[in-house]
Scaffold this motif. Structure first.
Motif, PDB file in Angstrom:
ATOM      1  N   TYR A  47       0.835  -1.190   0.000  1.00  0.00           N
ATOM      2  CA  TYR A  47       0.000   0.000   0.000  1.00  0.00           C
ATOM      3  C   TYR A  47       0.877   1.250   0.000  1.00  0.00           C
ATOM      4  O   TYR A  47       1.952   1.269   0.579  1.00  0.00           O
ATOM      5  N   PHE A  83      -9.129  -3.883   5.340  1.00  0.00           N
ATOM      6  CA  PHE A  83      -8.139  -4.452   4.423  1.00  0.00           C
ATOM      7  C   PHE A  83      -8.766  -5.426   3.425  1.00  0.00           C
ATOM      8  O   PHE A  83      -8.282  -5.561   2.311  1.00  0.00           O
ATOM      9  N   LYS A  84      -9.852  -6.062   3.804  1.00  0.00           N
ATOM     10  CA  LYS A  84     -10.550  -6.928   2.853  1.00  0.00           C
ATOM     11  C   LYS A  84     -11.110  -6.079   1.709  1.00  0.00           C
ATOM     12  O   LYS A  84     -10.937  -6.409   0.527  1.00  0.00           O
ATOM     13  N   ARG A  87      -8.232  -4.745  -0.377  1.00  0.00           N
ATOM     14  CA  ARG A  87      -7.651  -5.813  -1.206  1.00  0.00           C
ATOM     15  C   ARG A  87      -8.495  -6.033  -2.456  1.00  0.00           C
ATOM     16  O   ARG A  87      -7.979  -6.382  -3.512  1.00  0.00           O
ATOM     17  N   GLU A  88      -9.808  -5.789  -2.342  1.00  0.00           N
ATOM     18  CA  GLU A  88     -10.707  -5.930  -3.487  1.00  0.00           C
ATOM     19  C   GLU A  88     -10.712  -4.678  -4.361  1.00  0.00           C
ATOM     20  O   GLU A  88     -11.466  -4.598  -5.318  1.00  0.00           O
TER      21      GLU A  88
END
Length: 104
Positions: A47, A83-84, A87-88
């Motif tokens: 990131y 973060f999920k 991440r997408e």
């Protein structure tokens, strides 16, 4: 009193009403357990500095909103949700807040 436990008077019992839990971000224990297991293996590298600043602002806003609504969402679960979504590919601040609060 003589030091003995006195029986409770049946008429003096307190009546408790079940208060509905806040719906905002209420995490089921299975969701939290799953998030914690995922977090142990989660890769948070890659990131940018601006991403990290955005994530901090999103977590701050999410914590403020959840506290204002009376929802107690654990910080670790909020972080896993953030973060999920990141991440997408999500970077829209409002959508990230919604994801962190479990609204979508």
């Amino acid at each position: 009193m003589n030091g003995k436990v006195q029986p409770v008077n049946a008429e003096a019992r307190i009546s408790f009403q079940r208060v509905p839990e806040p719906t905002l971000g209420v995490a089921r224990s299975t969701e939290r357990s799953s998030a914690l297991r995922e977090g142990a293996q989660m890769n948070v590298s890659g990131y940018t500095d601006s991403d990290i600043k955005l994530f901090k602002a999103v977590l701050d806003a999410s914590m403020t909103e959840s506290m204002a609504c009376g929802a107690a969402i654990p910080l670790d679960l909020m972080t896993m949700r953030l973060f999920k979504a990141a991440r997408e590919g999500e970077r829209d601040p409002q959508r990230l807040v919604e994801a962190v609060l479990g609204l979508h």
